[in-house]
Design an enzyme around this catalytic site. Sequence first.
Site, PDB file in Angstrom:
ATOM      1  N   TYR A 149       0.332  -1.531  -0.003  1.00 50.94           N
ATOM      2  CA  TYR A 149      -0.555  -0.254  -0.404  1.00 50.94           C
ATOM      3  C   TYR A 149       0.589   1.050  -0.123  1.00 50.94           C
ATOM      4  O   TYR A 149       0.819   2.340  -0.940  1.00 50.94           O
ATOM      5  CB  TYR A 149      -0.854   0.507   0.846  1.00 50.94           C
ATOM      6  CG  TYR A 149      -1.871   0.846   1.294  1.00 50.94           C
ATOM      7  CD1 TYR A 149      -3.140   1.019   0.570  1.00 50.94           C
ATOM      8  CD2 TYR A 149      -1.817   2.236   1.669  1.00 50.94           C
ATOM      9  CE1 TYR A 149      -3.887   1.997   0.235  1.00 50.94           C
ATOM     10  CE2 TYR A 149      -2.817   3.066   2.517  1.00 50.94           C
ATOM     11  CZ  TYR A 149      -3.991   2.975   1.358  1.00 50.94           C
ATOM     12  OH  TYR A 149      -4.925   4.442   1.244  1.00 50.94           O
ATOM     13  N   LYS A 153       0.955   3.867  -3.024  1.00 50.59           N
ATOM     14  CA  LYS A 153       0.867   5.414  -2.822  1.00 50.59           C
ATOM     15  C   LYS A 153       2.064   6.240  -2.914  1.00 50.59           C
ATOM     16  O   LYS A 153       2.062   7.260  -3.394  1.00 50.59           O
ATOM     17  CB  LYS A 153      -0.359   6.230  -1.632  1.00 50.59           C
ATOM     18  CG  LYS A 153      -1.564   4.577  -1.724  1.00 50.59           C
ATOM     19  CD  LYS A 153      -2.035   5.072  -2.045  1.00 50.59           C
ATOM     20  CE  LYS A 153      -3.747   4.744  -1.526  1.00 50.59           C
ATOM     21  NZ  LYS A 153      -4.397   5.235  -3.382  1.00 50.59           N
TER      22      LYS A 153
END
Length: 253
Positions: A149, A153
């Site tokens: 994640y 990002k």
Amino acid sequence: MKTHEGRTVMVTGGASGIGLGIVERFLDDGANVVSLDLKPTLLKAHSEAFLSYVGNAADEGSVDEAVAAAVARFGGLDIMVCNAGVIAINPVVEMDFSEWKRITEINLHSVFLGSRAAARQMIRQGRGGVIVNASSGAGRRGSPHLSHYCASKAAVVMFTQSLAVELAPHRIRVNCYTPGHIETPFWRDIADGFARVTGKSADEVVEGFRASVPWGRFGTPADVAAAVSWLARPEAEYISGQAIAMNGAEMPY
């Protein structure tokens, strides 16, 4: 006149959570809004200025078709919000490659596809435009059990900065937003995931994250939507290539 009256906005991942908050904010601001999500986007009240397009934000065909539908319905596209994203909790040593691919594909590929489709349409129109991408506070600080994640990002931030320079000659601004802890329906899944890998209860996980926010509360989708709406305003035309945080003073986001 409302802030975005007469403008057309597309929001990916607009059916729930932050995405739904952004959809509702732009409608309140007077825009025509198209939501692209795997499920229909349900509003509290019917609006002629709204179109729910069911499709996959990480699929090239779905994104291009959704942009075409927006142009056909409302006559153009002025603002693209690439908000779609997913999260999972796992240590790297226990992570399947399929999970790594799913997280990075949806979080990063959807931003590329949405930005590209929007940029192509905005260049054809010749009147500039705005692209706003979803990153995260986790894209600016590493976190255990969130490596996929965080990586996806962080890549969104670099993609945004690069695209901002590339599209500046076309007067297309590109920014991203990096929320901290925002209270959405996904929070229960996040808390359950961290509880599984840390041995804490889900309630302990939630309270631990809440206690880390100096402002004393989680953010809301409306908090994020207000910032996204502001970034898209004509008055913000000199702001491009930036990663804007909304996190209740939690550092170092």
